[in-house]
Design a protein around this motif. Structure first.
Motif, mmCIF file in Angstrom:
data_model
loop_
_atom_site.group_PDB
_atom_site.id
_atom_site.type_symbol
_atom_site.label_atom_id
_atom_site.label_comp_id
_atom_site.label_asym_id
_atom_site.label_seq_id
_atom_site.Cartn_x
_atom_site.Cartn_y
_atom_site.Cartn_z
ATOM 1 N N VAL A 238 26.549 7.532 8.689
ATOM 2 C CA VAL A 238 27.845 6.993 9.117
ATOM 3 C C VAL A 238 27.866 6.881 10.639
ATOM 4 C CG1 VAL A 238 30.341 7.402 9.185
ATOM 5 C CG2 VAL A 238 29.061 7.840 7.073
ATOM 6 N N HIS A 239 28.201 5.676 11.089
ATOM 7 C CA HIS A 239 28.211 5.377 12.526
ATOM 8 C C HIS A 239 29.498 4.570 12.771
ATOM 9 C CE1 HIS A 239 27.265 3.677 16.360
ATOM 10 N NE2 HIS A 239 26.909 2.501 15.905
ATOM 11 N N PRO A 240 30.592 5.281 13.121
ATOM 12 C CA PRO A 240 31.909 4.631 13.114
ATOM 13 C C PRO A 240 32.044 3.465 14.080
ATOM 14 C CG PRO A 240 32.107 7.017 13.382
ATOM 15 C CD PRO A 240 30.664 6.709 13.458
ATOM 16 N N GLN A 241 31.241 3.396 15.128
ATOM 17 C CA GLN A 241 31.437 2.329 16.124
ATOM 18 C C GLN A 241 30.867 0.978 15.686
ATOM 19 O OE1 GLN A 241 30.052 5.379 16.946
ATOM 20 N NE2 GLN A 241 31.583 6.302 18.298
ATOM 21 N N SER A 242 30.025 0.938 14.675
ATOM 22 C CA SER A 242 29.389 -0.319 14.204
ATOM 23 C C SER A 242 28.736 -1.105 15.345
ATOM 24 C CB SER A 242 30.394 -1.222 13.470
ATOM 25 O OG SER A 242 30.877 -0.612 12.315
ATOM 26 N N ILE A 243 28.026 -0.393 16.207
ATOM 27 C CA ILE A 243 27.308 -1.030 17.319
ATOM 28 C C ILE A 243 25.804 -1.077 17.001
ATOM 29 C CG2 ILE A 243 26.631 -0.738 19.758
ATOM 30 C CD1 ILE A 243 29.515 -1.625 19.518
ATOM 31 N N VAL A 244 25.292 0.075 16.487
ATOM 32 C CA VAL A 244 23.895 0.102 16.030
ATOM 33 C C VAL A 244 23.910 -0.431 14.602
ATOM 34 C CG1 VAL A 244 21.926 1.575 15.472
ATOM 35 C CG2 VAL A 244 23.351 2.087 17.480
ATOM 36 N N HIS A 245 23.288 -1.587 14.371
ATOM 37 C CA HIS A 245 23.424 -2.213 13.052
ATOM 38 C C HIS A 245 22.462 -1.662 12.012
ATOM 39 C CE1 HIS A 245 26.602 -4.478 14.552
ATOM 40 N NE2 HIS A 245 25.878 -5.177 15.413
ATOM 41 N N SER A 246 21.402 -1.017 12.443
ATOM 42 C CA SER A 246 20.507 -0.213 11.597
ATOM 43 C C SER A 246 19.265 0.127 12.408
ATOM 44 C CB SER A 246 20.126 -0.897 10.284
ATOM 45 O OG SER A 246 21.166 -0.669 9.338
ATOM 46 N N MET A 247 18.394 0.976 11.842
ATOM 47 C CA MET A 247 17.221 1.452 12.581
ATOM 48 C C MET A 247 16.017 1.546 11.651
ATOM 49 S SD MET A 247 18.995 4.562 14.685
ATOM 50 C CE MET A 247 20.495 4.924 13.791
ATOM 51 N N VAL A 248 14.833 1.523 12.283
ATOM 52 C CA VAL A 248 13.594 1.754 11.537
ATOM 53 C C VAL A 248 12.833 2.860 12.252
ATOM 54 C CG1 VAL A 248 11.408 0.767 10.744
ATOM 55 C CG2 VAL A 248 13.464 -0.668 10.823
ATOM 56 N N GLU A 249 12.416 3.863 11.464
ATOM 57 C CA GLU A 249 11.592 4.935 12.023
ATOM 58 C C GLU A 249 10.141 4.705 11.595
ATOM 59 O OE1 GLU A 249 12.488 9.528 11.778
ATOM 60 O OE2 GLU A 249 11.132 8.903 10.182
ATOM 61 N N PHE A 250 9.217 4.824 12.543
ATOM 62 C CA PHE A 250 7.788 4.609 12.261
ATOM 63 C C PHE A 250 7.063 5.957 12.162
ATOM 64 C CE2 PHE A 250 9.528 0.817 14.117
ATOM 65 C CZ PHE A 250 9.022 -0.177 13.299
ATOM 66 N N HIS A 251 5.826 5.941 11.646
ATOM 67 C CA HIS A 251 5.197 7.229 11.345
ATOM 68 C C HIS A 251 4.720 7.996 12.578
ATOM 69 C CE1 HIS A 251 0.991 5.357 10.193
ATOM 70 N NE2 HIS A 251 1.239 5.275 11.476
#
Ligand code: NDP
Ligand code: MG
Length: 395
Positions: A238-251
């Motif tokens: 949950v990210h209430p500001q809706s600024i970061v639209h999503s993320m990818v984590e790499f290995h």
């Protein structure tokens, strides 16, 4: 010049797609527009964009459409079959799937079979029949570019990266208008409360889905199929500001994110532009807008619909199709004031308990699961209504 069909041109995504097309007439032409029943807006759009064909799902509005558009030389059609046929025309290069709910499935499948590229907004297509749609894509030259803001963000983060180096997808959720409500408060919220989304202006159905957080469950399922990744590596946050639209984590531990204002014009333009970035298509983010960003774990107890993603993906077969069907019925019943907000989950859960599960479904099996899911959910709504009126008539 790219020729575009908009499946659902009169809705929230549809009208924003028209903004983008109208702003870049040297790059895009709308050749097919379709709508559900809003004939007035469809006619208005056709007068402005002059597509080759306009189709309305509601056959009772056909005459009005035809009489307005025939003098302009615009072909017209009506009904679900005419909409699906329109997706396969030679003058269509890309289909923007901006219709709502299960109505997106068949026309999208037809477009994929005809090798049309897809700008995918209608997530319910992948929720209802992700396995089948993926198989259909494997056998086609069609390419899918996501429009949903989270999936567009992930798509942008994955460009230039290797699939086998991805460890997790982190999907952000605003948490909706009831993020901080207690379970007791959630029982009494009204449709008007739920339709006031804090960050996004969207169609009614997805706004309610955001409030129950089933929208996030749907987005996990959508990501599972779009990015070919197991559900246990897709984390909602949950990210209430809706600024970061999503993320990818790499290995190696690196995390890439895509940030921007909450404005669908950008992901729509990115999909229309085939990942070429169109200048100034959305409001710029001011640095002070992202001076403070919060990220918190979602609460599966207050928002049980969120858990339906794992349940549906673990069970496989037609389960997700049934979840989608039951949700469409429950979502509408809540908007009509027939059931309580918290009953939406109850309707879906009781539908799943009653459903016959089909392994390795064919298209006919999905169609049957959708029909059965809707019928069982409608029964569950009636039982809840009867119970509520019994309680209120006790002296
Ligand atoms: P809207 O309700 O605003 O628009 C839906 C569109 O589909 C309208 O053009 C409507 O026509 C048409 N339509 C409805 N039912 C039918 C039908 N049975 N057959 C043919 N056309 C039909 O929805 P949104 O634009 O909000 O959402 C569209 C899709 O995009 C959804 O799947 C949603 O989850 C997804 N999405 C939306 C976002 C947003 O910001 N809105 C963000 C991310 C994803 P009419 O106007 O005549 O009823
Ligand atoms: Mg989204």
């Amino acid at each position: 010049m790219k020729n575009i069909a908009i499946l659902g041109s009169t809705g929230s995504i549809g009208t924003q797609t028209i903004d983008i097309i109208a702003s870049a007439p040297e790059s895009f032409r709308a050749t097919v527009l379709t709508a559900g029943s809003n004939v007035d807006l469809l006619i208005q759009q056709c007068r402005k964009l002059r597509p080759a064909l306009a189709v309305i799902a509601d056959e009772s509005r056909y005459r009005e459409l035809h009489e307005a558009l025939a003098p302009l030389g615009i072909h017209t059609g009506a009904g679900a079959d005419a909409i699906a046929d329109a997706m396969t025309r030679d003058d269509v290069d890309q289909v923007v799937t901006a219709t709502v709910g299960y109505s997106g499935l068949i026309p999208t499948l037809r477009a994929i079979e005809a090798d049309k590229d897809i700008a995918l907004a209608n997530k319910e297509t992948l929720v209802a029949a992700g396995q089948l749609v993926t198989e259909c894509l494997d056998a086609s030259r069609s390419r899918v570019i996501p429009v949903d803001s989270e999936h567009s963000a992930i798509y942008q983060c994955l460009r230039g990266e290797r699939h086998d180096e991805v460890s997790r997808l982190i999907i952000t959720a605003s948490g909706g208008p009831f993020r901080n409500f207690t379970a007791a408060q959630l029982r009494d919220v009204t449709a008007a409360d739920a339709l006031r989304h804090p960050n996004w202006v969207m169609g009614a159905k997805i706004t309610i889905d955001s409030a129950t957080m089933i929208n996030k469950a749907f987005e996990i399922i959508e990501a599972r199929w779009l990015f070919n990744i197991d559900a246990d590596r897709i984390m909602p946050v949950v990210h209430p500001q809706s600024i970061v639209h999503s993320m990818v984590e790499f290995h190696d531990g690196a995390v890439k994110a895509q940030l921007g204002t909450p404005d669908m014009h950008l992901p729509i333009a990115y999909a229309l532009g085939d990942t070429t970035r169109l200048p100034d298509c959305s409001r710029r983010l001011s640095i002070t807008d992202f001076a403070h960003l919060d990220f918190v774990e979602p609460d599966y107890e207050r928002f049980p619909c969120l858990g339906l993603a794992r349940r549906a993906l673990d069970e496989g077969g037609t389960t997700a199709c049934a979840v989608n069907a039951a949700n469409e019925i429950a979502n509408l019943a809540f908007r009509q004031g027939r059931i309580a907000f918290t009953d939406i989950y109850t309707v879906i859960d009781s539908t799943l308990e009653a459903m016959t599960q089909t392994e390795c479904p064919s298209l006919d099996d999905y169609i049957a699961a959708n029909t059965e899911g809707r019928a069982r959910a409608a029964e569950a709504v009636k039982c809840l209504e009867a119970a509520a009126s019994y309680v209120t008539t006790i002296p």
